[in-house]
Design an enzyme around this catalytic site. Structure first.
Site, short mmCIF file in Angstrom:
data_model
loop_
_atom_site.label_atom_id
_atom_site.label_comp_id
_atom_site.label_asym_id
_atom_site.label_seq_id
_atom_site.Cartn_x
_atom_site.Cartn_y
_atom_site.Cartn_z
N GLY A 1 2.27 -0.79 9.96
CA GLY A 1 0.89 -0.36 10.21
C GLY A 1 0.75 0.48 11.47
O GLY A 1 1.65 0.55 12.30
N GLU B 1 10.11 -6.21 5.69
CA GLU B 1 9.00 -5.57 6.42
C GLU B 1 8.69 -6.39 7.67
O GLU B 1 7.83 -7.30 7.62
CB GLU B 1 7.76 -5.50 5.52
N GLU C 1 0.03 -8.31 4.91
CA GLU C 1 -1.44 -8.23 5.01
C GLU C 1 -2.10 -9.26 4.10
O GLU C 1 -3.25 -9.65 4.34
CB GLU C 1 -1.90 -6.79 4.69
N LYS D 1 -2.33 0.47 -0.06
CA LYS D 1 -3.24 -0.50 0.56
C LYS D 1 -4.66 -0.30 -0.03
O LYS D 1 -4.76 0.02 -1.21
CB LYS D 1 -3.23 -0.36 2.08
N ASN E 1 2.87 2.15 -0.89
CA ASN E 1 1.83 1.11 -0.92
C ASN E 1 0.56 1.74 -0.35
O ASN E 1 0.47 1.96 0.85
CB ASN E 1 2.27 -0.09 -0.07
N SER F 1 6.34 1.53 9.01
CA SER F 1 6.21 2.85 9.64
C SER F 1 7.30 3.83 9.22
O SER F 1 7.80 4.61 10.04
CB SER F 1 6.18 2.70 11.17
N HIS G 1 3.05 -9.45 0.63
CA HIS G 1 2.87 -8.47 1.71
C HIS G 1 2.25 -9.18 2.92
O HIS G 1 1.40 -10.06 2.77
CB HIS G 1 1.97 -7.33 1.23
#
Ligand code: PEP
Length: 252
Positions: A170, A164, A96, A10, A8, A212, A94
């Site tokens: 992150g 996740e 985010e 981002k 991903n 991570s 996701h």
């Protein structure tokens, strides 16, 4: 089942040229990996240029889509539009995006639309934090059930669940997940899928881990965490590291 390794990107990189470069390098690096499916999910603005490279062996994914095929939704991109430029996968839910206000109701509509358009959906679920009383387990339960509320058994072949935990995603993540954390949560997610869709169909849905992921923890996350693959964020922008993660998965 082949292991699934998803990158991903981002909101990276800055140019289509860089996107094409990393995509080609990854494709070169994973050539011949037979036990692993590799997917790169990139910003929509680069997908057409990446698809134009006609790369084999790495599938193209988007990081989001809207519901509906066409219509008055300024600034949105539909699953059909993605499909028509060669996209095969889409990440939905996701953390985010949830942080920007997406809820399970909206995500459920997007999932239905994406699967109807012929995309494979990578649905992200994960709790913000863990608590002694295990409240996060009910949170995970509700998030999965509500996000999949519009999905039928026949759609499951186009679904991947990515666990996740937000606390491990992150560069500012408060701590790393252990394989035990991952194993426990994925057992729960599989149990819910079985309750919703029956044993055979429920257990057929790949459950992968993201948060991570790196070249050091990839092996134990797969073997001890008991997942069917990995979703890497930061490490997927470095083609050498991402290829190494895929190589590790290919040895399991
Ligand atoms: C992600 O973006 O889904 C993710 C897991 O990021 P990172 O690997 O950087 O924690």
């Amino acid at each position: 089942m082949k292991k699934i390794i998803i990158g991903n990107w981002k909101m990276n990189p800055e140019t289509a040229k860089e996107a094409q470069g990393v995509f080609s390098d990854v494709a070169l690096g994973v050539k011949g990996f037979r036990k692993t499916s590799v997917v790169i999910c990139a910003p929509s603005v680069f997908l057409e240029a990446m698809n134009a490279l006609k790369i084999k062996g790495v599938s193209l994914g988007a990081e989001n889509c809207f519901f509906g095929d066409v219509g008055p939704y300024t600034g949105e991109i539909s699953a059909v539009q993605l499909k028509n430029i060669g996209v095969k996968y889409v990440i939905l839910g996701h953390s985010e995006r949830r942080a920007l206000g997406e809820d399970n109701e909206l995500i459920s509509k997007k999932i239905k639309s994406a699967i109807s358009a012929g995309l494979k959906v990578v649905l992200c679920v994960g709790e913000t934090s863990r608590d002694e009383a295990g409240e996060y387990l009910s949170f995970l339960h509700d998030e999965l059930v509500e996000s999949l509320s519009k999905i039928k058994k026949v759609d499951l072949k186009n679904l991947i669940i990515a666990y996740e935990p937000i606390w491990a995603v992150g560069k500012n993540a408060p701590r790393s997940a252990t394989p035990e954390d991952v194993h426990q949560a994925t057992l729960l997610l599989r149990k819910i899928l079985v309750e919703m869709f029956g044993r055979e169909s429920g257990l057929g849905v790949p459950v992968i881990y993201g948060g991570s992921v790196n070249t050091k923890n990839a092996l134990e996350m797969i073997t001890l965490g008991g997942v069917d693959g990995l979703l890497a964020g930061r490490e997927s922008l470095d083609s050498d590291k991402f290829v190494e993660i895929a190589r590790i998965a290919n040895t399991v």
